[in-house]
Write a protein that holds these residues in place. Structure first.
Motif, short mmCIF file in Angstrom:
data_model
loop_
_atom_site.label_atom_id
_atom_site.label_comp_id
_atom_site.label_asym_id
_atom_site.label_seq_id
_atom_site.Cartn_x
_atom_site.Cartn_y
_atom_site.Cartn_z
N ASN A 180 85.19 122.11 81.23
CA ASN A 180 85.66 122.61 82.52
C ASN A 180 86.77 121.70 83.06
O ASN A 180 86.66 120.48 83.01
CB ASN A 180 84.51 122.66 83.52
N ASN A 199 87.60 124.60 90.32
CA ASN A 199 87.32 124.46 88.88
C ASN A 199 87.68 125.75 88.16
O ASN A 199 87.77 126.82 88.76
CB ASN A 199 85.87 124.06 88.63
N GLN A 254 85.97 127.20 85.84
CA GLN A 254 84.76 127.94 85.46
C GLN A 254 84.68 128.13 83.94
O GLN A 254 84.38 129.22 83.45
CB GLN A 254 84.70 129.29 86.19
#
Length: 318
Positions: free
Chosen positions: A83, A96, A98
Protein backbone atom coordinates in the motif's frame (compact mmCIF):
# COMPACT_ATOMS: atom_id res chain seq x y z
CA UNK A 1 -2.56 1.16 8.58
CA UNK A 2 -1.31 3.00 11.63
CA UNK A 3 -0.10 -0.20 13.24
CA UNK A 4 1.76 -1.18 10.08
CA UNK A 5 3.38 2.23 9.97
CA UNK A 6 4.42 2.00 13.62
CA UNK A 7 6.42 -1.17 12.94
CA UNK A 8 8.65 0.45 10.35
CA UNK A 9 8.43 4.21 10.80
CA UNK A 10 12.10 4.87 11.44
CA UNK A 11 13.33 2.77 8.50
CA UNK A 12 10.85 4.37 6.15
CA UNK A 13 11.63 7.96 7.10
CA UNK A 14 15.37 7.41 6.71
CA UNK A 15 15.19 5.49 3.42
CA UNK A 16 16.65 7.18 0.33
CA UNK A 17 13.86 5.84 -1.89
CA UNK A 18 15.74 6.32 -5.17
CA UNK A 19 16.98 2.73 -5.58
CA UNK A 20 16.35 2.94 -9.33
CA UNK A 21 15.04 5.55 -11.74
CA UNK A 22 11.30 5.99 -11.60
CA UNK A 23 10.71 3.44 -8.81
CA UNK A 24 9.60 3.76 -5.19
CA UNK A 25 10.49 0.32 -3.86
CA UNK A 26 8.78 -1.54 -1.00
CA UNK A 27 9.70 -0.26 2.45
CA UNK A 28 11.02 3.05 1.14
CA UNK A 29 9.49 6.50 1.46
CA UNK A 30 9.31 10.01 0.08
CA UNK A 31 10.00 12.55 2.79
CA UNK A 32 9.17 16.25 2.35
CA UNK A 33 11.17 17.64 -0.59
CA UNK A 34 12.03 14.22 -2.04
CA UNK A 35 10.90 13.02 -5.45
CA UNK A 36 11.19 10.30 -8.09
CA UNK A 37 11.25 10.96 -11.84
CA UNK A 38 10.31 8.88 -14.87
CA UNK A 39 13.29 7.57 -16.87
CA UNK A 40 13.47 10.56 -19.23
CA UNK A 41 12.47 13.11 -16.57
CA UNK A 42 9.21 13.96 -18.35
CA UNK A 43 7.24 13.32 -15.14
CA UNK A 44 8.15 13.72 -11.49
CA UNK A 45 6.37 12.69 -8.28
CA UNK A 46 7.09 15.15 -5.46
CA UNK A 47 6.34 14.89 -1.75
CA UNK A 48 5.84 18.62 -1.22
CA UNK A 49 6.61 20.40 2.03
CA UNK A 50 2.94 21.44 2.22
CA UNK A 51 2.01 17.75 2.61
CA UNK A 52 0.60 17.19 -0.87
CA UNK A 53 1.95 14.30 -2.98
CA UNK A 54 1.88 15.60 -6.57
CA UNK A 55 2.72 14.06 -9.97
CA UNK A 56 3.87 16.74 -12.45
CA UNK A 57 4.42 16.87 -16.21
CA UNK A 58 7.77 18.66 -16.31
CA UNK A 59 7.36 20.22 -19.77
CA UNK A 60 4.87 22.72 -18.34
CA UNK A 61 4.70 21.73 -14.65
CA UNK A 62 1.05 20.83 -14.90
CA UNK A 63 -0.09 18.52 -12.06
CA UNK A 64 -1.40 15.20 -13.42
CA UNK A 65 -2.52 13.89 -10.03
CA UNK A 66 -2.31 14.81 -6.38
CA UNK A 67 -3.27 13.21 -3.07
CA UNK A 68 -5.07 16.35 -1.84
CA UNK A 69 -3.35 16.05 1.53
CA UNK A 70 -2.23 19.56 2.41
CA UNK A 71 -0.57 18.78 5.75
CA UNK A 72 2.90 20.27 6.29
CA UNK A 73 5.50 17.63 7.08
CA UNK A 74 3.54 14.70 5.63
CA UNK A 75 5.49 11.84 4.05
CA UNK A 76 4.64 8.92 1.75
CA UNK A 77 5.93 5.36 2.28
CA UNK A 78 5.50 2.51 -0.19
CA UNK A 79 4.75 -0.02 2.52
CA UNK A 80 5.87 -3.62 2.56
CA UNK A 81 2.24 -4.74 2.45
CA UNK A 82 1.86 -3.14 -1.02
CA UNK A 83 0.00 0.00 0.00
CA UNK A 84 1.11 3.55 -0.83
CA UNK A 85 0.15 5.79 2.10
CA UNK A 86 0.48 9.47 2.92
CA UNK A 87 0.97 10.04 6.66
CA UNK A 88 0.75 13.29 8.59
CA UNK A 89 3.90 14.36 10.42
CA UNK A 90 2.43 12.75 13.56
CA UNK A 91 2.02 9.36 11.85
CA UNK A 92 -1.72 9.50 11.10
CA UNK A 93 -2.70 8.07 7.67
CA UNK A 94 -4.44 10.77 5.60
CA UNK A 95 -4.55 9.06 2.17
CA UNK A 96 -3.86 5.59 0.78
CA UNK A 97 -4.06 3.75 -2.55
CA UNK A 98 -6.01 0.84 -1.00
CA UNK A 99 -3.59 -1.76 -2.36
CA UNK A 100 -2.61 -3.51 0.89
CA UNK A 101 -2.37 -7.29 0.84
CA UNK A 102 0.19 -7.27 -1.99
CA UNK A 103 3.62 -7.72 -0.39
CA UNK A 104 6.44 -6.61 -2.67
CA UNK A 105 4.34 -4.17 -4.72
CA UNK A 106 6.14 -1.02 -5.86
CA UNK A 107 5.30 2.39 -7.34
CA UNK A 108 6.50 3.32 -10.85
CA UNK A 109 6.65 6.79 -12.42
CA UNK A 110 6.46 6.16 -16.18
CA UNK A 111 7.45 8.14 -19.27
CA UNK A 112 3.91 7.82 -20.66
CA UNK A 113 2.69 9.92 -17.73
CA UNK A 114 1.13 7.02 -15.85
CA UNK A 115 1.76 6.52 -12.15
CA UNK A 116 1.32 2.83 -11.35
CA UNK A 117 1.51 0.45 -8.39
CA UNK A 118 2.62 -2.95 -9.68
CA UNK A 119 2.28 -6.22 -7.79
CA UNK A 120 2.69 -9.81 -8.98
CA UNK A 121 3.17 -8.60 -12.56
CA UNK A 122 -0.04 -6.57 -12.81
CA UNK A 123 -1.20 -3.02 -12.20
CA UNK A 124 -2.97 -2.69 -8.85
CA UNK A 125 -3.56 1.07 -9.05
CA UNK A 126 -2.87 3.71 -11.70
CA UNK A 127 -3.88 7.19 -12.83
CA UNK A 128 -3.78 6.50 -16.60
CA UNK A 129 -1.35 7.57 -19.33
CA UNK A 130 -0.96 11.23 -20.25
CA UNK A 131 -1.82 11.81 -23.90
CA UNK A 132 -0.25 15.22 -24.46
CA UNK A 133 -1.58 17.03 -27.51
CA UNK A 134 1.16 17.45 -30.06
CA UNK A 135 3.46 14.75 -28.68
CA UNK A 136 4.41 11.77 -30.88
CA UNK A 137 2.77 8.41 -30.26
CA UNK A 138 3.89 6.17 -33.15
CA UNK A 139 7.41 5.09 -34.07
CA UNK A 140 8.31 7.10 -37.16
CA UNK A 141 6.34 10.21 -36.16
CA UNK A 142 8.25 13.41 -36.95
CA UNK A 143 8.53 16.25 -34.45
CA UNK A 144 9.46 19.83 -35.28
CA UNK A 145 10.59 23.00 -33.56
CA UNK A 146 12.00 26.37 -34.51
CA UNK A 147 15.63 26.48 -35.50
CA UNK A 148 17.51 27.87 -32.52
CA UNK A 149 19.34 30.51 -34.60
CA UNK A 150 18.19 34.12 -34.50
CA UNK A 151 16.33 35.14 -37.66
CA UNK A 152 16.23 31.59 -39.07
CA UNK A 153 13.75 30.00 -36.67
CA UNK A 154 11.02 29.55 -39.29
CA UNK A 155 13.25 27.21 -41.32
CA UNK A 156 12.80 24.75 -38.49
CA UNK A 157 14.46 21.66 -37.13
CA UNK A 158 13.03 18.13 -37.31
CA UNK A 159 13.63 14.79 -35.59
CA UNK A 160 12.04 11.34 -35.67
CA UNK A 161 10.43 9.55 -32.73
CA UNK A 162 11.68 5.99 -32.18
CA UNK A 163 9.06 5.04 -29.59
CA UNK A 164 10.91 6.52 -26.63
CA UNK A 165 13.51 9.06 -27.84
CA UNK A 166 14.12 11.48 -30.70
CA UNK A 167 16.76 10.64 -33.32
CA UNK A 168 17.98 13.64 -35.27
CA UNK A 169 20.90 15.22 -37.10
CA UNK A 170 22.77 18.09 -35.44
CA UNK A 171 25.94 19.98 -36.29
CA UNK A 172 27.53 18.77 -33.07
CA UNK A 173 30.16 16.16 -32.21
CA UNK A 174 31.88 13.50 -34.31
CA UNK A 175 28.59 11.81 -35.30
CA UNK A 176 25.87 14.09 -36.66
CA UNK A 177 23.18 11.47 -35.86
CA UNK A 178 22.22 11.85 -32.22
CA UNK A 179 19.52 10.74 -29.78
CA UNK A 180 17.89 12.85 -27.08
CA UNK A 181 14.75 12.78 -24.97
CA UNK A 182 11.55 14.39 -26.24
CA UNK A 183 11.60 16.75 -23.25
CA UNK A 184 15.10 17.94 -24.20
CA UNK A 185 14.12 18.35 -27.87
CA UNK A 186 11.12 20.48 -26.87
CA UNK A 187 13.14 22.62 -24.46
CA UNK A 188 15.59 23.97 -27.07
CA UNK A 189 13.16 26.28 -28.93
CA UNK A 190 9.47 26.76 -29.74
CA UNK A 191 7.91 23.34 -30.30
CA UNK A 192 5.77 22.77 -33.41
CA UNK A 193 4.23 19.45 -32.42
CA UNK A 194 4.04 16.17 -34.33
CA UNK A 195 3.55 15.18 -37.96
CA UNK A 196 2.44 11.55 -38.15
CA UNK A 197 3.24 9.73 -41.42
CA UNK A 198 -0.11 7.90 -41.41
CA UNK A 199 1.30 5.52 -44.02
CA UNK A 200 0.53 1.81 -44.45
CA UNK A 201 2.55 -0.35 -42.05
CA UNK A 202 3.51 -2.85 -44.74
CA UNK A 203 6.18 -5.56 -44.55
CA UNK A 204 9.69 -4.92 -45.86
CA UNK A 205 12.74 -7.18 -46.03
CA UNK A 206 15.92 -5.32 -45.11
CA UNK A 207 19.30 -5.64 -43.46
CA UNK A 208 19.72 -3.33 -40.47
CA UNK A 209 23.25 -4.38 -39.51
CA UNK A 210 26.50 -2.56 -40.24
CA UNK A 211 27.57 -5.46 -42.48
CA UNK A 212 25.06 -7.21 -44.75
CA UNK A 213 26.90 -10.20 -46.21
CA UNK A 214 24.40 -13.07 -46.29
CA UNK A 215 20.71 -13.80 -46.53
CA UNK A 216 20.50 -14.35 -42.76
CA UNK A 217 21.42 -10.68 -42.23
CA UNK A 218 18.09 -9.61 -43.74
CA UNK A 219 14.84 -9.63 -41.77
CA UNK A 220 11.15 -9.09 -42.28
CA UNK A 221 9.88 -6.06 -40.38
CA UNK A 222 6.95 -3.64 -40.51
CA UNK A 223 7.56 -0.27 -42.15
CA UNK A 224 7.30 1.83 -38.96
CA UNK A 225 9.81 -0.36 -37.15
CA UNK A 226 11.99 -0.39 -40.28
CA UNK A 227 12.31 3.41 -39.96
CA UNK A 228 13.65 3.05 -36.42
CA UNK A 229 15.98 0.17 -37.24
CA UNK A 230 17.30 2.01 -40.29
CA UNK A 231 17.95 5.14 -38.19
CA UNK A 232 19.92 3.13 -35.64
CA UNK A 233 21.88 1.41 -38.44
CA UNK A 234 22.82 4.85 -39.82
CA UNK A 235 23.77 5.98 -36.30
CA UNK A 236 26.14 3.00 -35.90
CA UNK A 237 27.72 3.66 -39.31
CA UNK A 238 27.98 7.37 -38.54
CA UNK A 239 27.37 10.57 -40.48
CA UNK A 240 28.70 14.05 -41.07
CA UNK A 241 26.67 17.27 -41.16
CA UNK A 242 25.96 19.34 -44.25
CA UNK A 243 24.09 22.61 -44.67
CA UNK A 244 23.13 21.69 -48.23
CA UNK A 245 20.01 19.82 -49.31
CA UNK A 246 21.95 17.10 -51.14
CA UNK A 247 22.67 14.08 -48.96
CA UNK A 248 24.58 10.81 -48.95
CA UNK A 249 22.98 7.72 -47.46
CA UNK A 250 24.88 5.95 -44.66
CA UNK A 251 25.67 2.56 -46.20
CA UNK A 252 26.63 -0.73 -44.54
CA UNK A 253 29.32 -3.09 -45.75
CA UNK A 254 27.58 -5.15 -48.44
CA UNK A 255 28.74 -7.50 -51.18
CA UNK A 256 32.26 -6.11 -51.40
CA UNK A 257 31.24 -2.47 -51.12
CA UNK A 258 32.87 -0.83 -48.07
CA UNK A 259 30.72 0.97 -45.51
CA UNK A 260 30.15 4.68 -46.12
CA UNK A 261 29.34 7.40 -43.62
CA UNK A 262 26.25 9.42 -44.32
CA UNK A 263 26.06 13.13 -45.06
CA UNK A 264 22.87 14.76 -43.79
CA UNK A 265 21.08 17.65 -42.24
CA UNK A 266 17.96 17.19 -40.09
CA UNK A 267 15.34 17.01 -42.88
CA UNK A 268 17.35 15.02 -45.43
CA UNK A 269 18.11 12.43 -42.75
CA UNK A 270 14.38 11.79 -42.27
CA UNK A 271 13.79 11.73 -46.02
CA UNK A 272 16.52 9.10 -46.34
CA UNK A 273 15.06 6.97 -43.53
CA UNK A 274 11.70 6.91 -45.35
CA UNK A 275 13.37 6.37 -48.68
CA UNK A 276 15.17 3.27 -47.43
CA UNK A 277 11.86 1.59 -46.50
CA UNK A 278 10.85 1.84 -50.18
CA UNK A 279 14.21 1.41 -51.95
CA UNK A 280 15.45 -2.11 -52.71
CA UNK A 281 18.66 -0.84 -54.31
CA UNK A 282 17.96 -2.32 -57.72
CA UNK A 283 16.72 -5.68 -56.45
CA UNK A 284 13.16 -6.97 -56.89
CA UNK A 285 11.23 -6.21 -53.68
CA UNK A 286 10.41 -9.22 -51.52
CA UNK A 287 7.05 -7.68 -50.64
CA UNK A 288 4.93 -5.37 -52.82
CA UNK A 289 5.17 -1.73 -51.82
CA UNK A 290 1.90 0.23 -51.43
CA UNK A 291 1.68 2.92 -54.11
CA UNK A 292 0.83 5.58 -51.52
CA UNK A 293 4.15 4.86 -49.80
CA UNK A 294 6.06 5.32 -53.05
CA UNK A 295 4.11 8.48 -53.93
CA UNK A 296 4.72 10.06 -50.54
CA UNK A 297 8.42 9.26 -50.64
CA UNK A 298 8.60 11.10 -53.97
CA UNK A 299 6.63 14.02 -52.52
CA UNK A 300 9.14 14.41 -49.70
CA UNK A 301 11.99 14.78 -52.19
CA UNK A 302 10.18 17.13 -54.57
CA UNK A 303 10.81 20.87 -54.68
CA UNK A 304 13.11 22.91 -52.44
CA UNK A 305 13.88 20.89 -49.35
CA UNK A 306 13.77 22.66 -45.98
CA UNK A 307 12.77 21.26 -42.55
CA UNK A 308 9.57 23.33 -42.35
CA UNK A 309 8.37 22.03 -45.73
CA UNK A 310 9.12 18.45 -44.73
CA UNK A 311 7.19 18.89 -41.48
CA UNK A 312 4.18 20.58 -43.09
CA UNK A 313 4.05 18.06 -45.95
CA UNK A 314 3.97 15.16 -43.48
CA UNK A 315 1.47 16.94 -41.25
CA UNK A 316 -0.91 17.20 -44.22
CA UNK A 317 -1.00 13.36 -44.22
CA UNK A 318 -2.38 13.19 -40.65
Amino acid sequence: MKSIWALGALALVLSACLASAGILAPNTALSPGQSISSDSGRYVLVMQSDGNLVYYRTSDWTPRWNSQTQNPGAFAPMQGDGNLVVYSNSGVPIWNAQTSGNPGAYLAAQDDGNLVIYGSGRALWNIGADLVHGDPHWAGDVVGRELAISGLGSLGHTGMFDGSSIVQVLDEGSNAIQYESLASFKSRSAYWGTASPNNPDHLVNKCFKTACLQAADFEDVRARMALIKRAFQAYLIGADYTYGQHYTSAKPLIWGRPPERGLYRCDTFIVNMYEKTADDEGMPPVYPLPQIWLDRNRALKGGVMVPSRLFNTMKSWN
